[in-house]
Design a protein around this motif. Structure first.
Motif, PDB file in Angstrom:
ATOM      1  N   LEU A 361      23.924 -32.448 -91.407  1.00 39.98           N
ATOM      2  CA  LEU A 361      23.774 -31.021 -91.681  1.00 39.98           C
ATOM      3  C   LEU A 361      25.099 -30.277 -91.467  1.00 39.98           C
ATOM      4  O   LEU A 361      25.450 -29.380 -92.236  1.00 39.98           O
ATOM      5  CB  LEU A 361      22.671 -30.430 -90.809  1.00 39.98           C
ATOM      6  N   ALA A 362      25.848 -30.667 -90.441  1.00 36.44           N
ATOM      7  CA  ALA A 362      27.133 -30.018 -90.178  1.00 36.44           C
ATOM      8  C   ALA A 362      28.139 -30.284 -91.292  1.00 36.44           C
ATOM      9  O   ALA A 362      28.996 -29.432 -91.581  1.00 36.44           O
ATOM     10  CB  ALA A 362      27.693 -30.500 -88.847  1.00 36.44           C
ATOM     11  N   SER A 363      28.030 -31.434 -91.955  1.00 37.31           N
ATOM     12  CA  SER A 363      28.988 -31.763 -93.014  1.00 37.31           C
ATOM     13  C   SER A 363      28.893 -30.800 -94.191  1.00 37.31           C
ATOM     14  O   SER A 363      29.833 -30.687 -94.991  1.00 37.31           O
ATOM     15  CB  SER A 363      28.746 -33.203 -93.506  1.00 37.31           C
ATOM     16  N   ARG A 364      27.750 -30.091 -94.307  1.00 34.68           N
ATOM     17  CA  ARG A 364      27.579 -29.113 -95.391  1.00 34.68           C
ATOM     18  C   ARG A 364      27.472 -27.692 -94.842  1.00 34.68           C
ATOM     19  O   ARG A 364      27.002 -26.792 -95.537  1.00 34.68           O
ATOM     20  CB  ARG A 364      26.346 -29.468 -96.225  1.00 34.68           C
ATOM     21  N   ASP A 365      27.869 -27.504 -93.582  1.00 35.58           N
ATOM     22  CA  ASP A 365      27.841 -26.179 -92.947  1.00 35.58           C
ATOM     23  C   ASP A 365      26.442 -25.574 -92.962  1.00 35.58           C
ATOM     24  O   ASP A 365      26.266 -24.367 -93.192  1.00 35.58           O
ATOM     25  CB  ASP A 365      28.819 -25.209 -93.625  1.00 35.58           C
ATOM     26  N   VAL A 366      25.437 -26.401 -92.709  1.00 37.57           N
ATOM     27  CA  VAL A 366      24.056 -25.916 -92.695  1.00 37.57           C
ATOM     28  C   VAL A 366      23.780 -25.244 -91.354  1.00 37.57           C
ATOM     29  O   VAL A 366      23.859 -25.883 -90.301  1.00 37.57           O
ATOM     30  CB  VAL A 366      23.062 -27.066 -92.940  1.00 37.57           C
ATOM     31  N   ALA A 367      23.443 -23.967 -91.419  1.00 34.44           N
ATOM     32  CA  ALA A 367      23.131 -23.219 -90.203  1.00 34.44           C
ATOM     33  C   ALA A 367      21.659 -23.330 -89.841  1.00 34.44           C
ATOM     34  O   ALA A 367      21.292 -23.264 -88.665  1.00 34.44           O
ATOM     35  CB  ALA A 367      23.502 -21.752 -90.373  1.00 34.44           C
ATOM     36  N   SER A 368      20.799 -23.478 -90.845  1.00 38.42           N
ATOM     37  CA  SER A 368      19.363 -23.636 -90.627  1.00 38.42           C
ATOM     38  C   SER A 368      18.742 -24.180 -91.902  1.00 38.42           C
ATOM     39  O   SER A 368      19.387 -24.253 -92.950  1.00 38.42           O
ATOM     40  CB  SER A 368      18.712 -22.308 -90.217  1.00 38.42           C
ATOM     41  N   VAL A 369      17.464 -24.559 -91.785  1.00 42.12           N
ATOM     42  CA  VAL A 369      16.728 -25.087 -92.928  1.00 42.12           C
ATOM     43  C   VAL A 369      15.451 -24.267 -93.089  1.00 42.12           C
ATOM     44  O   VAL A 369      14.718 -24.050 -92.122  1.00 42.12           O
ATOM     45  CB  VAL A 369      16.374 -26.582 -92.742  1.00 42.12           C
ATOM     46  N   GLY A 370      15.210 -23.808 -94.313  1.00 45.26           N
ATOM     47  CA  GLY A 370      14.015 -23.028 -94.598  1.00 45.26           C
ATOM     48  C   GLY A 370      12.913 -23.910 -95.152  1.00 45.26           C
ATOM     49  O   GLY A 370      13.165 -24.925 -95.807  1.00 45.26           O
ATOM     50  N   PHE A 371      11.681 -23.510 -94.879  1.00 44.57           N
ATOM     51  CA  PHE A 371      10.505 -24.197 -95.425  1.00 44.57           C
ATOM     52  C   PHE A 371       9.604 -23.151 -96.050  1.00 44.57           C
ATOM     53  O   PHE A 371       9.411 -22.062 -95.493  1.00 44.57           O
ATOM     54  CB  PHE A 371       9.727 -24.924 -94.330  1.00 44.57           C
ATOM     55  N   GLY A 372       9.059 -23.458 -97.217  1.00 43.98           N
ATOM     56  CA  GLY A 372       8.181 -22.473 -97.817  1.00 43.98           C
ATOM     57  C   GLY A 372       7.452 -22.966 -99.039  1.00 43.98           C
ATOM     58  O   GLY A 372       7.459 -24.154 -99.379  1.00 43.98           O
ATOM     59  N   ILE A 373       6.794 -22.005 -99.694  1.00 39.17           N
ATOM     60  CA  ILE A 373       5.979 -22.250-100.876  1.00 39.17           C
ATOM     61  C   ILE A 373       6.691 -21.617-102.066  1.00 39.17           C
ATOM     62  O   ILE A 373       7.022 -20.434-102.049  1.00 39.17           O
ATOM     63  CB  ILE A 373       4.588 -21.627-100.715  1.00 39.17           C
ATOM     64  N   VAL A 374       6.927 -22.420-103.084  1.00 39.83           N
ATOM     65  CA  VAL A 374       7.609 -21.945-104.284  1.00 39.83           C
ATOM     66  C   VAL A 374       6.602 -21.914-105.429  1.00 39.83           C
ATOM     67  O   VAL A 374       5.983 -22.934-105.744  1.00 39.83           O
ATOM     68  CB  VAL A 374       8.799 -22.858-104.654  1.00 39.83           C
ATOM     69  N   THR A 375       6.439 -20.753-106.037  1.00 42.19           N
ATOM     70  CA  THR A 375       5.574 -20.593-107.208  1.00 42.19           C
ATOM     71  C   THR A 375       6.434 -20.170-108.382  1.00 42.19           C
ATOM     72  O   THR A 375       7.138 -19.156-108.315  1.00 42.19           O
ATOM     73  CB  THR A 375       4.482 -19.541-106.951  1.00 42.19           C
ATOM     74  N   LEU A 376       6.401 -20.964-109.439  1.00 38.14           N
ATOM     75  CA  LEU A 376       7.169 -20.703-110.650  1.00 38.14           C
ATOM     76  C   LEU A 376       6.209 -20.586-111.829  1.00 38.14           C
ATOM     77  O   LEU A 376       5.135 -21.186-111.829  1.00 38.14           O
ATOM     78  CB  LEU A 376       8.165 -21.840-110.909  1.00 38.14           C
ATOM     79  N   ARG A 377       6.618 -19.833-112.842  1.00 38.52           N
ATOM     80  CA  ARG A 377       5.754 -19.671-114.011  1.00 38.52           C
ATOM     81  C   ARG A 377       6.604 -19.507-115.261  1.00 38.52           C
ATOM     82  O   ARG A 377       7.569 -18.749-115.265  1.00 38.52           O
ATOM     83  CB  ARG A 377       4.851 -18.450-113.837  1.00 38.52           C
ATOM     84  N   ARG A 378       6.225 -20.244-116.302  1.00 46.86           N
ATOM     85  CA  ARG A 378       6.889 -20.039-117.588  1.00 46.86           C
ATOM     86  C   ARG A 378       6.247 -18.833-118.262  1.00 46.86           C
ATOM     87  O   ARG A 378       5.038 -18.808-118.483  1.00 46.86           O
ATOM     88  CB  ARG A 378       6.742 -21.277-118.484  1.00 46.86           C
ATOM     89  N   PRO A 379       7.038 -17.806-118.584  1.00 38.35           N
ATOM     90  CA  PRO A 379       6.445 -16.638-119.250  1.00 38.35           C
ATOM     91  C   PRO A 379       5.747 -17.040-120.546  1.00 38.35           C
ATOM     92  O   PRO A 379       6.231 -17.910-121.281  1.00 38.35           O
ATOM     93  CB  PRO A 379       7.648 -15.737-119.522  1.00 38.35           C
ATOM     94  N   ALA A 380       4.604 -16.423-120.814  1.00 34.17           N
ATOM     95  CA  ALA A 380       3.902 -16.711-122.063  1.00 34.17           C
ATOM     96  C   ALA A 380       4.754 -16.310-123.256  1.00 34.17           C
ATOM     97  O   ALA A 380       4.762 -16.984-124.300  1.00 34.17           O
ATOM     98  CB  ALA A 380       2.564 -15.977-122.091  1.00 34.17           C
ATOM     99  N   THR A 381       5.497 -15.217-123.112  1.00 36.63           N
ATOM    100  CA  THR A 381       6.446 -14.778-124.134  1.00 36.63           C
ATOM    101  C   THR A 381       7.625 -14.100-123.431  1.00 36.63           C
ATOM    102  O   THR A 381       7.487 -13.587-122.321  1.00 36.63           O
ATOM    103  CB  THR A 381       5.817 -13.757-125.103  1.00 36.63           C
ATOM    104  N   GLY A 382       8.749 -14.092-124.072  1.00 31.58           N
ATOM    105  CA  GLY A 382       9.893 -13.344-123.571  1.00 31.58           C
ATOM    106  C   GLY A 382      10.563 -13.973-122.361  1.00 31.58           C
ATOM    107  O   GLY A 382      10.362 -15.141-122.026  1.00 31.58           O
TER     108      GLY A 382
END
Length: 518
Positions: A361-382
């Motif tokens: 983690l130090a080799s990439r200067d990581v100060a912390s690690v986040g954990f969470g829920i990612v919700t993505l959606r392809r727009p129906a149009t546009g």
């Protein structure tokens, strides 16, 4: 350590096993009643002794079939042939061995039978309601008394339940369960999808998923299994929903650090999550949603949302990211070293792996690690119109899936409304919203007005005088424009000024679910 064989699906025997488990009342509720609250609580914490004592009367002769099954398949202790035969009269001990579920020392009634897999009841509540199945996975540390193998197939864990509860559950034609493991998300998806495709890089995991889904009565016509890494098995397909509990753990790429199939995708840092976030749009149908659990690095000098935000921008999709936790490098290392079965008591291994994580983690200067829920959606149009990244580390009211689904729908509705359109609509206060007023002694007007949401994210919004009065009048009788006009007259302020002050906040309250369009 040698790899035990995975279970084998023989349809008529699996059907007999399903009937036996049903007749034995091998359910979460019944097992918890058998154990009692003390033993059940200890078992949840990884302590088996109280549960062993609670089920001991069933050990010699059989007794309650669910107690025998719990001792055998959850606690991992040997049971006599006659006890397991009484608990599984339809399938029998020999057929259970043929399915790869047990090993028997002999055929005598007092010969010992030992489980080869973890087979336990599972009950959950998601956006489609209550559900109950049986899930088959590898035996865990509690049953084996040893560290996990790197090809271990994990059963139902906290992350699995979190994803199941957060997934939107409206009807879908085709659903992809990417990285299915033992098949838990495929079970949930089967209740609201016409067809589920479940993938995994591990062929052992797919064998467990095949058994779990077959035990639920789901054939290949409902749940199709495909082997391969990430999106490779589905490059020519599109889906209305993608769910994934991917191997997101950030793991040092060193030979002396075990790489567990169920949590380590073989990439450096958080590259696997980046590739999934930026690439999943390729298999989403218009209007399709992807939901996944993820870890992301937070580099020194960056805000938590910058890195994951850059990925969602690159995805070309609507995005709603909810960070649920954040750990510093030491906390992160400790979490995942323990997860693999190494404890501080094993000083040499603990120190070596701890150091490897900190160095990585130090080799990439990581100060912390986040954990969470990612919700993505392809727009129906546009083009995409939603980019929402928020940190919600407090308790949430589950299931969260309906809240996320309602939030996506509310965003679409609010985005489509001009101010004139909004002024013409009737609004109501959501039933879970309460108001708190704080006044100084003797004061007529409150200093602070808080709107509190009882469900979902449990949001609290501080409202000014005009906004609080507006919300208080939202009972569906008057339009938003009529309420604004009345407030202008009451406050002796031009209605246009009230609208400019109130309507942007009203849009936020609609998006968050504190107000609804009548």
């Amino acid at each position: 350590m040698s790899t035990p064989p995975a279970p084998v699906v023989v349809p008529e025997l699996v059907a007999a096993l399903r009937a036996d488990l049903t007749a034995a009342a091998y359910t979460v509720e019944h097992v918890e009643d058998l154990l009692g609250p003390v033993a059940a609580g200890a078992l949840d914490r990884g302590e088996a002794l109280p549960a062993l004592r609670a089920t001991e009367p069933a050990a010699p002769t059989g007794g309650d079939p669910a107690a025998v099954l719990t001792r055998c398949f959850v606690l991992g202790v040997p049971v006599p042939v006659r006890a397991l035969a009484a608990a599984l009269p339809g399938v029998g001990v020999e057929a259970a061995a043929l399915l790869g579920l047990v090993d028997a020392a002999g055929r005598g009634p007092d010969d010992e039978v030992r489980a080869r897999v973890d087979l336990r009841p599972y009950a959950a509540s998601d956006g489609a309601g209550e559900a109950a199945w049986w899930v088959v996975s590898d035996l865990g540390e509690l049953a084996t008394g040893g560290a996990l193998r790197t090809d271990h197939v994990l059963g139902v864990g906290g992350a699995s339940v979190t994803l199941a509860q957060a997934t939107v559950r409206d009807p879908r034609r085709r659903v992809l369960d990417l990285g299915t493991g033992c098949g838990v998300q495929a079970l949930h998806a089967s209740r609201h999808a016409e067809h589920v495709v479940a993938t995994d890089l591990s062929t052992r995991a797919l064998a467990f998923a095949a058994f779990t889904t077959a035990l639920a009565g789901l054939g290949p016509d409902r749940v199709e299994l495909r082997a391969g890494s990430m999106l490779e098995p589905v490059t020519d397909d599109t889906f209305d929903l993608v769910v994934s509990n991917p191997p997101f753990v950030i793991t040092p790429r060193r030979a002396d650090v075990p790489a567990y199939d169920y949590r380590d995708g073989g990439r450096a840092g958080d590259d696997l999550v980046r590739d999934l976030v930026t690439g999943v749009g390729a298999v989403l149908a218009p209007g399709g949603v992807a939901q996944m659990l993820a870890n992301w690095e937070i580099r020194d000098g960056e805000e938590w949302h910058e890195r994951i935000g850059a990925w969602v921008d690159a995805s070309g999709l609507d995005a709603w990211v909810v960070q649920r936790d954040e750990q510093d490098p030491a906390q992160y290392a400790e979490t995942w070293i323990r997860d693999g079965g190494t404890t501080p008591a094993d000083r040499a291994a603990w120190t070596a792996r701890y150091g490897a994580w900190l160095d990585d983690l130090a080799s990439r200067d990581v100060a912390s690690v986040g954990f969470g829920i990612v919700t993505l959606r392809r727009p129906a149009t546009g083009r995409p119109t939603l980019r929402r990244l928020e940190s919600q580390t407090g308790s949430l009211r589950q299931p969260l899936g309906p809240v996320l689904a309602a939030g996506l729908a509310a965003h679409d509705a609010v985005t489509a409304l001009s101010d004139d359109d909004l002024a013409a609509r009737h609004l109501t206060v959501a039933p879970d919203v309460t108001e708190e007023r704080y006044l100084e002694p003797g004061a007529v007007d409150p200093r602070v007005v808080l709107l509190r949401q009882g469900g979902g994210f449990g949001r609290t919004v501080q409202a000014g005088t005009a906004l609080a009065a507006f919300v208080g009048a939202c009972d569906g009788e008057l339009t938003a424009g009529q309420i604004v006009g009345a407030l202008g007259a009451l406050l002796d302020v031009p209605a246009a000024d009230v609208a400019a002050d109130v309507l942007p906040s009203v849009r936020g309250l609609l998006a968050d679910g504190l107000l609804t369009l009548a």
